[in-house]
Design a protein around this motif. Structure first.
Motif, short mmCIF file in Angstrom:
data_model
loop_
_atom_site.label_atom_id
_atom_site.label_comp_id
_atom_site.label_asym_id
_atom_site.label_seq_id
_atom_site.Cartn_x
_atom_site.Cartn_y
_atom_site.Cartn_z
N SER A 109 1.10 34.98 35.17
CA SER A 109 1.42 34.67 33.87
C SER A 109 2.50 35.54 33.45
CB SER A 109 0.44 34.94 32.98
OG SER A 109 0.58 34.68 31.57
N GLU A 110 3.75 35.11 32.85
CA GLU A 110 4.79 35.91 32.45
C GLU A 110 4.34 36.88 31.35
OE1 GLU A 110 7.92 33.16 31.43
OE2 GLU A 110 8.28 32.39 33.58
N ALA A 111 3.35 36.41 30.46
CA ALA A 111 3.12 37.05 29.28
C ALA A 111 1.57 37.68 29.65
CB ALA A 111 2.99 36.23 27.94
N ALA A 112 1.66 38.57 30.71
CA ALA A 112 0.22 39.22 31.04
C ALA A 112 -0.07 40.14 30.19
CB ALA A 112 0.40 39.68 32.47
N GLN A 113 -1.30 40.17 29.47
CA GLN A 113 -1.74 41.10 28.66
C GLN A 113 -1.93 42.60 29.43
OE1 GLN A 113 -1.65 40.90 25.21
NE2 GLN A 113 -0.85 38.60 25.55
N PRO A 114 -1.37 43.57 28.60
CA PRO A 114 -1.63 44.91 29.39
C PRO A 114 -2.92 45.39 29.36
CG PRO A 114 -0.55 45.39 27.34
CD PRO A 114 -0.39 43.85 27.62
N ALA A 115 -3.50 46.01 30.24
CA ALA A 115 -4.89 46.44 30.20
C ALA A 115 -5.27 47.57 29.32
CB ALA A 115 -5.60 46.82 31.81
N GLN A 116 -6.24 47.69 28.72
CA GLN A 116 -6.64 48.58 27.76
C GLN A 116 -6.62 50.13 28.42
OE1 GLN A 116 -6.51 48.86 24.34
NE2 GLN A 116 -6.12 46.43 24.18
N PRO A 117 -6.17 50.98 28.00
CA PRO A 117 -6.49 52.26 28.67
C PRO A 117 -7.78 52.85 28.51
CG PRO A 117 -5.46 52.77 26.39
CD PRO A 117 -5.27 51.09 26.56
N ARG A 118 -8.28 53.50 29.73
CA ARG A 118 -9.79 53.83 29.76
C ARG A 118 -9.60 55.33 30.11
NH1 ARG A 118 -14.18 52.45 28.54
NH2 ARG A 118 -15.10 52.80 30.58
N PRO A 119 -10.68 56.11 29.61
CA PRO A 119 -10.74 57.27 30.02
C PRO A 119 -11.00 57.75 31.45
CG PRO A 119 -12.47 56.95 28.10
CD PRO A 119 -11.72 55.69 28.51
N GLN A 120 -10.77 58.84 32.06
CA GLN A 120 -11.09 59.02 33.53
C GLN A 120 -12.59 58.98 33.60
OE1 GLN A 120 -9.78 63.14 34.15
NE2 GLN A 120 -7.80 62.74 33.54
N GLN A 121 -12.95 58.45 34.73
CA GLN A 121 -14.25 58.37 35.26
C GLN A 121 -14.90 59.17 36.38
OE1 GLN A 121 -16.32 55.38 33.34
NE2 GLN A 121 -14.29 55.88 32.18
N ALA A 122 -16.02 59.44 36.15
CA ALA A 122 -16.74 60.36 37.04
C ALA A 122 -18.17 59.74 37.36
CB ALA A 122 -16.80 61.85 36.63
#
Length: 247
Positions: free
Chosen positions: A38-51
């Motif tokens: 899709s030309e208008a791909a929605q940016p992914a929401q930032p997520r905290p680092q995962q452990a």
């Protein structure tokens, strides 16, 4: 003559490059269509680092190959970097916070200053950050994510537990504290990290109160239903004639 041959060769080379570019662009377009791009791909929401996740075997194999390659050419810095990368992956896998990168308290408070909806920020101890928001709808995991992302440049957030409360809370459920380690799932804690009781009324006591209230409400409903049934019965039952002996 040599110049003419050179120009002709350059022209043929440019033609081949243009053809290759056209084919590459066509192939990329075809792949994009098949993959549903899709030309208008929605940016992914930032997520905290995962452990807390197991070490990735492919990633570990890559580190080992890098370390071996650096050792063969005598690159001591490369060997050190590879070993540190493996150590970092192992540390996160066993949920061990890095004491050398502890988040500074005052720097954390300054980093959160001015965030919309945050009414107060206080450290309860070196691990637990207590945050008050001014609206009930801000008492969410998404707000905890945003807080943790702001703290990441300051150190290892695996050593930080965010405790979120609302100043607008009115009910017992709204007053409950939402707690989570920045890099772990709700209810999980880092290695050797104790769970601190922040609520005045513990969660299990609050659950018992809610169950008792629900049972009392149910009993009250049954009593009101019985009273209503009795009233209907009295209204629908004809009055008995008076005993003539008592007249």
């Amino acid at each position: 003559m040599a110049r003419i041959v050179l120009l002709r060769g350059r022209g043929q080379e440019e033609h081949r490059m243009e053809s290759f570019t056209s084919v590459a662009m066509a192939a990329a377009a075809a792949i994009c269509v098949l993959a549903g791009c899709s030309e208008a791909a929605q940016p992914a929401q930032p997520r905290p680092q995962q452990a807390g996740k197991p070490m990735d075997p492919l990633r570990t194999a890559g580190h080992l190959a890098s370390i071996r390659g650096s050792a063969l050419v005598g690159d001591q810095e490369g060997v050190h970097d590879g070993l540190m990368a493996m150590h970092e992956d192992f540390r996160k896998a066993i949920k061990l916070a890095d004491p050398a990168r502890r988040v500074d308290r005052e720097a954390a408070r300054a980093a959160l200053h001015g965030v919309e909806g945050l009414a107060s920020v206080v450290w309860l101890d070196h691990e637990n950050l207590f945050v008050l928001v001014d609206r009930n709808e801000l008492r969410t995991q998404a707000v905890i994510d945003a807080i943790c992302i702001r703290l990441e440049p300051l150190g290892d957030t695996l050593g930080v537990v965010v405790n979120l409360q609302s100043t607008a809370a009115r009910t017992g459920e709204e007053q409950a504290t939402l707690s989570r380690n920045c890099q772990l799932l709700p209810g999980d804690r880092a290695f050797l990290q104790r769970e601190r009781q922040v609520d005045v009324v513990p969660g299990h006591i609050r659950a018992q109160q809610q169950r008792a209230q629900a049972q009392a409400d149910a009993r009250g409903d049954r009593s009101r239903q019985a009273q209503a049934s009795l009233e209907i019965l009295m209204e629908s039952t004809p009055e008995l004639p008076a005993d003539p002996r008592r007249q």
